[in-house]
Design a protein around this motif. Sequence first.
Motif, PDB file in Angstrom:
ATOM      1  N   GLU A 149     -13.237 -25.041 -56.423  1.00 33.45           N
ATOM      2  CA  GLU A 149     -12.148 -25.107 -55.354  1.00 33.45           C
ATOM      3  C   GLU A 149     -12.908 -25.501 -53.926  1.00 33.45           C
ATOM      4  O   GLU A 149     -12.310 -26.261 -52.804  1.00 33.45           O
ATOM      5  CB  GLU A 149     -11.507 -23.675 -55.207  1.00 33.45           C
ATOM      6  CG  GLU A 149     -10.583 -23.280 -56.311  1.00 33.45           C
ATOM      7  CD  GLU A 149      -9.144 -24.335 -56.679  1.00 33.45           C
ATOM      8  OE1 GLU A 149      -8.848 -24.939 -55.316  1.00 33.45           O
ATOM      9  OE2 GLU A 149      -9.091 -24.742 -57.738  1.00 33.45           O
ATOM     10  N   ILE A 150     -14.301 -25.005 -53.655  1.00 34.93           N
ATOM     11  CA  ILE A 150     -14.704 -25.088 -52.670  1.00 34.93           C
ATOM     12  C   ILE A 150     -15.193 -26.593 -52.245  1.00 34.93           C
ATOM     13  O   ILE A 150     -15.087 -27.166 -51.323  1.00 34.93           O
ATOM     14  CB  ILE A 150     -15.994 -24.259 -52.565  1.00 34.93           C
ATOM     15  CG1 ILE A 150     -15.739 -22.813 -52.335  1.00 34.93           C
ATOM     16  CG2 ILE A 150     -17.013 -24.781 -51.275  1.00 34.93           C
ATOM     17  CD1 ILE A 150     -17.044 -21.864 -52.398  1.00 34.93           C
ATOM     18  N   LYS A 154     -11.204 -26.165 -50.356  1.00 34.96           N
ATOM     19  CA  LYS A 154     -10.132 -24.966 -50.057  1.00 34.96           C
ATOM     20  C   LYS A 154     -10.684 -23.981 -49.205  1.00 34.96           C
ATOM     21  O   LYS A 154     -11.843 -23.615 -49.200  1.00 34.96           O
ATOM     22  CB  LYS A 154      -9.568 -24.774 -51.395  1.00 34.96           C
ATOM     23  CG  LYS A 154      -9.180 -25.811 -52.294  1.00 34.96           C
ATOM     24  CD  LYS A 154      -7.572 -26.254 -51.757  1.00 34.96           C
ATOM     25  CE  LYS A 154      -6.914 -26.954 -52.616  1.00 34.96           C
ATOM     26  NZ  LYS A 154      -6.732 -26.525 -54.003  1.00 34.96           N
ATOM     27  N   THR A 155      -9.676 -23.223 -48.717  1.00 38.89           N
ATOM     28  CA  THR A 155     -10.133 -21.985 -47.545  1.00 38.89           C
ATOM     29  C   THR A 155     -10.335 -20.899 -48.704  1.00 38.89           C
ATOM     30  O   THR A 155      -9.703 -21.111 -49.833  1.00 38.89           O
ATOM     31  CB  THR A 155      -9.479 -21.809 -46.597  1.00 38.89           C
ATOM     32  OG1 THR A 155      -8.021 -21.456 -47.268  1.00 38.89           O
ATOM     33  CG2 THR A 155      -9.165 -22.961 -45.668  1.00 38.89           C
ATOM     34  N   THR A 156     -10.821 -19.607 -48.170  1.00 36.67           N
ATOM     35  CA  THR A 156     -10.681 -18.465 -49.165  1.00 36.67           C
ATOM     36  C   THR A 156      -9.570 -18.188 -49.263  1.00 36.67           C
ATOM     37  O   THR A 156      -9.199 -17.721 -50.465  1.00 36.67           O
ATOM     38  CB  THR A 156     -11.308 -17.678 -48.210  1.00 36.67           C
ATOM     39  OG1 THR A 156     -12.856 -17.606 -48.184  1.00 36.67           O
ATOM     40  CG2 THR A 156     -11.248 -16.097 -48.870  1.00 36.67           C
ATOM     41  N   LYS A 157      -8.498 -17.975 -48.417  1.00 38.27           N
ATOM     42  CA  LYS A 157      -6.969 -17.625 -48.548  1.00 38.27           C
ATOM     43  C   LYS A 157      -6.335 -18.804 -49.760  1.00 38.27           C
ATOM     44  O   LYS A 157      -5.564 -18.157 -50.586  1.00 38.27           O
ATOM     45  CB  LYS A 157      -6.223 -17.732 -47.419  1.00 38.27           C
ATOM     46  CG  LYS A 157      -4.871 -17.492 -47.558  1.00 38.27           C
ATOM     47  CD  LYS A 157      -4.194 -17.319 -46.160  1.00 38.27           C
ATOM     48  CE  LYS A 157      -4.795 -16.281 -45.206  1.00 38.27           C
ATOM     49  NZ  LYS A 157      -4.000 -16.314 -44.125  1.00 38.27           N
ATOM     50  N   LYS A 161      -5.044 -17.756 -53.717  1.00 37.47           N
ATOM     51  CA  LYS A 161      -3.788 -18.084 -54.196  1.00 37.47           C
ATOM     52  C   LYS A 161      -3.674 -19.012 -55.582  1.00 37.47           C
ATOM     53  O   LYS A 161      -3.034 -18.672 -56.435  1.00 37.47           O
ATOM     54  CB  LYS A 161      -3.037 -18.845 -53.097  1.00 37.47           C
ATOM     55  CG  LYS A 161      -1.455 -19.199 -53.630  1.00 37.47           C
ATOM     56  CD  LYS A 161      -0.798 -19.906 -52.404  1.00 37.47           C
ATOM     57  CE  LYS A 161       0.578 -19.944 -52.478  1.00 37.47           C
ATOM     58  NZ  LYS A 161       1.409 -20.928 -51.608  1.00 37.47           N
ATOM     59  N   ALA A 162      -4.610 -19.881 -55.330  1.00 43.11           N
ATOM     60  CA  ALA A 162      -4.833 -20.650 -56.728  1.00 43.11           C
ATOM     61  C   ALA A 162      -5.400 -20.014 -57.950  1.00 43.11           C
ATOM     62  O   ALA A 162      -5.066 -20.229 -59.068  1.00 43.11           O
ATOM     63  CB  ALA A 162      -5.871 -22.010 -56.369  1.00 43.11           C
ATOM     64  N   THR A 169     -11.311 -10.383 -52.784  1.00 45.86           N
ATOM     65  CA  THR A 169     -12.159 -10.449 -54.274  1.00 45.86           C
ATOM     66  C   THR A 169     -12.752 -11.674 -53.940  1.00 45.86           C
ATOM     67  O   THR A 169     -13.908 -12.047 -54.544  1.00 45.86           O
ATOM     68  CB  THR A 169     -10.988 -10.506 -55.273  1.00 45.86           C
ATOM     69  OG1 THR A 169     -10.310  -9.288 -55.620  1.00 45.86           O
ATOM     70  CG2 THR A 169     -11.804 -10.786 -56.687  1.00 45.86           C
ATOM     71  N   ILE A 170     -12.310 -12.772 -53.615  1.00 42.84           N
ATOM     72  CA  ILE A 170     -12.886 -13.880 -53.173  1.00 42.84           C
ATOM     73  C   ILE A 170     -14.226 -14.051 -52.633  1.00 42.84           C
ATOM     74  O   ILE A 170     -15.150 -14.642 -52.773  1.00 42.84           O
ATOM     75  CB  ILE A 170     -11.770 -15.120 -52.684  1.00 42.84           C
ATOM     76  CG1 ILE A 170     -10.640 -15.390 -53.679  1.00 42.84           C
ATOM     77  CG2 ILE A 170     -12.719 -16.471 -52.787  1.00 42.84           C
ATOM     78  CD1 ILE A 170     -10.949 -15.938 -55.122  1.00 42.84           C
TER      79      ILE A 170
END
Length: 202
Positions: A149-150, A154-157, A161-162, A169-170
């Motif tokens: 995802e990074i 993608k952001t942490t938020k 969500k994904a 937790t992320i």
Amino acid sequence: MIRVLIVEDEIIIARFIELQLLNNFDCETRVAISPKEAREAMPDMQPHLLLCDINLCDEITGIALVAELKNSYSFETIFITSYQNKNIIEQASATNPANYIIKPVDEAQLFAGIQLVMTKIGLQQPATKEKASQAIEQLNNTEFMILREIRNQKTTKEIAKALHLSPYTIKNHRHNICRKLDLEEGNNALLKWVMQNQHLLK
């Protein structure tokens, strides 16, 4: 094979540099004649070395472009420029370039300026790849998915969500990933690692 991105707004000079690289080194090259083209080339090419002019006749200088790209990518830099002003050289030095070559350049000068940097990159490559492969084996499935995802910016938020997890937790997972990969948590170190080793995330 070492990948070299040439950022030079004068196409004749850019092609001359490219020809010298291909004649003297085992490398893959690409030319960008503007900061926009350089930005577009980075994700796909992932260059090991940027040969960058300082005066790009654009809204930003080559120094500013290199500083911007280093927020997301890991590479060596050689500035090739007609500037010999002390202040300009000091500004360039802030980006920690591997070398600084003054125009006009001839074949011998270009070869000498690039040779040591190419040798350094060549020595680093096998060790870096092996280390990255070993490090990624320590990650669990969730951590591996987070890295993917990074890679997709993608952001942490958005990652939370994904993966149906909380942002907290992320963040904890990202901390653990950095520890396992022996990375500092600041200065986008994890994103840089992902972009440099995305071939391991297929």
